[in-house]
Design an enzyme around this catalytic site. Structure first.
Site, PDB file in Angstrom:
ATOM      1  N   HIS A 167       0.823  -1.218   0.000  1.00  0.00           N
ATOM      2  CA  HIS A 167       0.000   0.000   0.000  1.00  0.00           C
ATOM      3  C   HIS A 167       0.859   1.272   0.000  1.00  0.00           C
ATOM      4  O   HIS A 167       0.441   2.314   0.529  1.00  0.00           O
ATOM      5  CB  HIS A 167      -0.945   0.037   1.216  1.00  0.00           C
ATOM      6  CG  HIS A 167      -1.817  -1.165   1.353  1.00  0.00           C
ATOM      7  ND1 HIS A 167      -3.014  -1.294   0.691  1.00  0.00           N
ATOM      8  CD2 HIS A 167      -1.657  -2.312   2.063  1.00  0.00           C
ATOM      9  CE1 HIS A 167      -3.563  -2.464   0.992  1.00  0.00           C
ATOM     10  NE2 HIS A 167      -2.754  -3.105   1.815  1.00  0.00           N
ATOM     11  N   SER A 289      14.342  20.320 -16.589  1.00  0.00           N
ATOM     12  CA  SER A 289      13.208  21.219 -16.811  1.00  0.00           C
ATOM     13  C   SER A 289      13.674  22.431 -17.610  1.00  0.00           C
ATOM     14  O   SER A 289      14.819  22.862 -17.496  1.00  0.00           O
ATOM     15  CB  SER A 289      12.634  21.676 -15.464  1.00  0.00           C
ATOM     16  OG  SER A 289      11.803  22.805 -15.621  1.00  0.00           O
ATOM     17  N   LYS A 295      16.145  20.422 -11.457  1.00  0.00           N
ATOM     18  CA  LYS A 295      15.385  19.193 -11.598  1.00  0.00           C
ATOM     19  C   LYS A 295      16.203  18.033 -12.167  1.00  0.00           C
ATOM     20  O   LYS A 295      17.026  18.209 -13.045  1.00  0.00           O
ATOM     21  CB  LYS A 295      14.162  19.418 -12.501  1.00  0.00           C
ATOM     22  CG  LYS A 295      13.131  20.375 -11.959  1.00  0.00           C
ATOM     23  CD  LYS A 295      12.490  19.872 -10.669  1.00  0.00           C
ATOM     24  CE  LYS A 295      11.640  18.629 -10.877  1.00  0.00           C
ATOM     25  NZ  LYS A 295      10.438  18.874 -11.700  1.00  0.00           N
ATOM     26  N   GLU A 302       8.299   7.387 -16.208  1.00  0.00           N
ATOM     27  CA  GLU A 302       6.943   7.877 -16.477  1.00  0.00           C
ATOM     28  C   GLU A 302       6.481   7.458 -17.867  1.00  0.00           C
ATOM     29  O   GLU A 302       5.311   7.089 -18.067  1.00  0.00           O
ATOM     30  CB  GLU A 302       6.920   9.398 -16.317  1.00  0.00           C
ATOM     31  CG  GLU A 302       7.238   9.858 -14.913  1.00  0.00           C
ATOM     32  CD  GLU A 302       7.604  11.341 -14.832  1.00  0.00           C
ATOM     33  OE1 GLU A 302       7.841  11.821 -13.720  1.00  0.00           O
ATOM     34  OE2 GLU A 302       7.656  12.003 -15.892  1.00  0.00           O
TER      35      GLU A 302
END
Length: 496
Positions: A167, A289, A295, A302
């Site tokens: 979880h 970025s 970043k 992703e």
């Protein structure tokens, strides 16, 4: 003035971007797709050469006619390799483009006979099987390399303790080696699925004609041999009716594989997050970025998640196209071409990128060990230890550990005082000393007690690595055997 960079980001990174990763993440934003039949061109040339060879052997073509056709097909093959043979959309498909080029452009009158004993139905079914076979062989090689990289990395991480999660919450103690071998175990199943589908695909439908065979004296076994197939797909009606089915079976395997790759990606997103800090993805596999210079984005992970959804959608589309069609050829199966080609395109570089990520991944063993000792991830194992050592029921010990966690929460680990208070309140007539509690708080001590097959103890993970290498060692030669057969057949038929 500073040197111009291809990307607007990355100055803060210590390594330049991996080109395969950049292409994988950018995808169709900047990539173009060829015609489906342009991709089938080399396969259709091969199909034509094999069919013509067989027609000569059974006496439909004489030697002069065959040599003229073969010379013309080899000329098209040279143009194809040079990127100079473009299909004319007015001629509908690759098959008619080739036939018209032989007859009209090269003036080979004998090429009018090349369609004897076949239909475009069995011709395209053969091309698609050869295409799928080639893609599966290429993908299996990349997937095998990824699995090898994971197992190699796991060997050095068998004692790297860390928390496991359920979880998304800290759950129990494990090791990174155990985690890695869970990745490879799933991917080995995917490799097995690719092999099974490859064997199903590797049968030749050529000679089925429009669905109902032909009166020409063809030799289907010979064309299968010339095309490097393991044999003939027997029933002529099923040869054509199965268009799309094999694409769907391949898509199913790609979908499960993509889900596994996406899960690995999600694991890496969380484990590498600065707030977790357990692993670090190498600079060459992160992106930046355009406005936030600090970043380090795990874009590849992703994109893997997105591609898993894309592949799943493609599988559903393939199954939908096939639903309810009558036996024999139906034009709607034409849509299965772009669907399966798109799916192979989307998964193509995923294993390669992940292999680079795994090889270059940095593990923060100190942080992993610290987090394994936090959050009471030893609680379930301590309950087991109490039940086994004092002949108690697990449920009673579970209740005691629930209270022990409550009483030790401010400290962040089980305390001697909290444990003994909990045991007393639950009516368990046992008292633990500080040395015993320290042993129960030691992640490696907990892990060492797990000696069953598949457990995360170092000894069992080492055994799992040996077992998985054995499975991989049996699977990969099966692909190599088919690949060798295909390459030998192709080289033979394309020889001048």
């Amino acid at each position: 003035m500073s040197e111009t960079k291809t990307q607007v980001w990355g100055a803060r990174l210590k390594a330049g971007p991996n080109e395969t990763n950049i292409a994988f993440c950018a995808g169709r934003d900047v990539a173009t797709l060829p015609m489906c039949d342009q991709r089938l061109l080399s396969y259709d040339i091969w199909t034509n050469l094999s069919h013509a060879q067989m027609l000569k052997e059974v006496g439909v073509l004489n030697s002069e006619e065959f040599q003229a056709i073969k010379k013309g097909l080899l000329a098209i093959s040279e143009l194809e390799r040079a990127g100079k043979f473009e299909l004319d959309p007015k001629k509908e498909d690759v098959h008619i483009n080739i036939e018209h080029y032989l007859v009209e452009t090269l003036g080979i009158e004998a090429a009018k006979k090349i369609h004897s004993g076949r239909s475009r139905n069995d011709q395209v079914a053969t091309d698609m099987r050869a295409y799928i076979r080639g893609e599966l062989l290429e993908l299996s090689q990349d997937l095998g390399s990824l699995i090898n990289a994971i197992l190699h990395r796991a060997e050095s991480e068998v004692e790297t303790v860390m928390p496991g999660f359920t979880h998304y919450q800290p759950a129990m103690i494990t090791t990174f080696g155990h985690w890695l071998t869970s990745w490879s175990q799933g991917l080995i199943r995917d490799l097995q699925a690719l092999k099974d589908i490859l064997e199903t695909v590797n049968l030749c439908p050529l000679g089925a004609a429009a669905s109902f065979g032909t009166s020409w004296p063809i030799n289907r076994e010979r064309t299968a041999e010339l095309l490097g197939f393991a044999g003939v797909e027997e029933n002529s009606l099923d040869c054509v009716s199965s268009r799309g089915e094999l694409e769907g079976r391949a898509a199913s395997a790609l979908s499960f594989m993509s889900n596994h790759l996406a899960q690995i990606g999600q694991d890496l997103i969380l484990l590498s997050h600065p707030y977790f800090g357990m692993v670090e993805i190498h600079d060459s596999f992160v992106t930046g970025s355009s406005i936030m210079p600090q970043k380090r984005n795990p874009d590849f992970a992703e994109v893997l998640r997105g591609k898993a959804a894309f592949v799943s959608g493609g599988l559903n589309a393939l199954l939908g196209v096939l639903k309810g069609g009558m036996s024999g050829y139906n034009r709607d199966v034409q849509l299965t071409k772009p669907l399966i080609m798109d799916l192979f395109d989307e998964v193509k570089y995923g294993p390669q990128v992940l292999e680079g990520v795994v090889i270059s991944l940095v593990t923060n063993k100190k942080e992993m060990s610290a987090k394994a000792a936090q959050g009471f991830t030893n609680a379930a194992d301590v309950a087991d230890w109490l039940a086994m050592n004092f002949s108690l029921s697990f449920r009673d010990c579970y209740q005691a550990l629930s209270l022990a966690v409550k009483y030790s929460e401010e400290v962040g680990e089980l305390t001697t005082q909290g444990m003994n208070r909990a045991l007393e309140e639950c009516g368990i007539d046992q008292v633990l000393d500080s040395e015993t509690v320290a042993m129960l708080n030691n992640p490696l001590s907990i892990l060492d007690k797990k000696r069953h097959t598949g457990a995360p103890s170092p000894a069992m993970v080492k055994k799992a690595i040996i077992n998985q290498r054995d499975k991989l060692g049996k699977l990969l030669p099966e692909f190599e055997k088919i690949k060798t057969q295909v390459e030998k057949a192709r080289a033979s038929i394309f020889s001048a």
